[in-house]
Motif scaffolding. Structure first.
Motif, PDB file in Angstrom:
ATOM      1  N   THR A   1      16.573 -13.420   1.960  1.00  0.00           N
ATOM      2  CA  THR A   1      16.231 -12.071   1.513  1.00  0.00           C
ATOM      3  C   THR A   1      16.273 -11.085   2.670  1.00  0.00           C
ATOM      4  O   THR A   1      16.133 -11.457   3.836  1.00  0.00           O
ATOM      5  N   GLY A   2      16.457  -9.835   2.317  1.00  0.00           N
ATOM      6  CA  GLY A   2      16.285  -8.761   3.280  1.00  0.00           C
ATOM      7  C   GLY A   2      14.811  -8.409   3.347  1.00  0.00           C
ATOM      8  O   GLY A   2      14.068  -8.600   2.371  1.00  0.00           O
ATOM      9  N   LEU A   3      14.378  -7.906   4.498  1.00  0.00           N
ATOM     10  CA  LEU A   3      12.959  -7.603   4.667  1.00  0.00           C
ATOM     11  C   LEU A   3      12.783  -6.328   5.474  1.00  0.00           C
ATOM     12  O   LEU A   3      13.417  -6.150   6.517  1.00  0.00           O
TER      13      LEU A   3
ATOM     14  N   ARG B   1      14.503  -9.298  -2.180  1.00  0.00           N
ATOM     15  CA  ARG B   1      14.625 -10.268  -3.266  1.00  0.00           C
ATOM     16  C   ARG B   1      13.545 -10.052  -4.332  1.00  0.00           C
ATOM     17  O   ARG B   1      13.799 -10.142  -5.531  1.00  0.00           O
ATOM     18  N   HIS B   2      12.340  -9.748  -3.897  1.00  0.00           N
ATOM     19  CA  HIS B   2      11.217  -9.613  -4.826  1.00  0.00           C
ATOM     20  C   HIS B   2      10.926  -8.164  -5.215  1.00  0.00           C
ATOM     21  O   HIS B   2      10.152  -7.911  -6.129  1.00  0.00           O
ATOM     22  N   ARG B   3      11.499  -7.224  -4.453  1.00  0.00           N
ATOM     23  CA  ARG B   3      11.314  -5.788  -4.699  1.00  0.00           C
ATOM     24  C   ARG B   3       9.847  -5.369  -4.629  1.00  0.00           C
ATOM     25  O   ARG B   3       9.398  -4.497  -5.376  1.00  0.00           O
TER      26      ARG B   3
END
Length: 198
Positions: free
Chosen positions: A116-118, A138-140
């Motif tokens: 994921t991007g963070l 990924r989780h928004r």
């Protein structure tokens, strides 16, 4: 990003007039840093403490050293991780610069490696380990990741607007340890007379 302050490389702190309690306090912090010497920046903290206490008068420093020699520090079982040492300075820079990153993460609840991007907002130490809070692509939403479980971390060229007042404690709220339960329960505990005073 043009905001904030940085010390020049040749900047040197002036000598400080430390009192005896201040000197003892620094020496005790040094013992705590030494007990966790494998933590990120623990060696740097210990070096700084040693430099500061060297400015105290020799006679007072010796008395304080004699006192702290009779004090021991036990931080309990430690699960030091090379991943913490590797990823902490990178994440600290990303938090400071408002720079996003991409990570590969070994989640304890997912069977596959999470990619994921963070947008990292803050670093938090709890339960003898370091965590990073940030918005996961990924989780928004804002999630927490344990540094020891990060398998790969790469900063990107993308900058994000840093939240003005984000604090990890605000995100945790009244969580049980680090896991938000979502509901607050009123609990009454009853102790026997033998242990009630403890």
């Amino acid at each position: 990003n043009g905001q904030g302050y940085r010390l020049a490389r040749k900047f040197v702190l002036p000598a400080s007039d430390l009192s005896a309690p201040e000197t003892i306090g620094l020496m005790l912090l040094g013992k705590m840093a030494w007990a966790q010497i494998k933590r990120p920046f623990a060696r740097s903290a210990l070096s700084a403490i040693n430099k500061l206490t060297l400015h105290a008068p020799q006679e007072m420093r010796q008395v304080c050293a004699d006192l702290t020699d009779r004090v021991s520090v036990d931080v309990g079982a430690q699960a030091f991780s090379e991943a913490e040492l590797l990823h902490y300075p990178v994440l600290q820079r990303c938090v400071d610069e408002g720079r996003s990153c991409r990570l590969k993460y070994r989640s304890p609840v997912e069977t596959q490696l999470l990619v994921t991007g963070l947008e990292p907002y803050a670093l938090h130490f709890a339960g003898k380990a370091w965590y990073v809070f940030g918005k996961s692509a990924r989780h928004r939403e804002v999630r927490m990741f344990k540094l020891a479980r990060i398998e790969e971390l790469k900063p990107t060229e993308t900058l994000f607007p840093k939240p003005k007042r984000f604090r990890a404690t605000d995100k945790l709220g009244k969580a049980w340890s680090l896991n938000p339960e979502g509901k607050i329960y009123k609990v009454e505990l009853e102790f026997t007379e033998k242990v009630a005073t403890n």
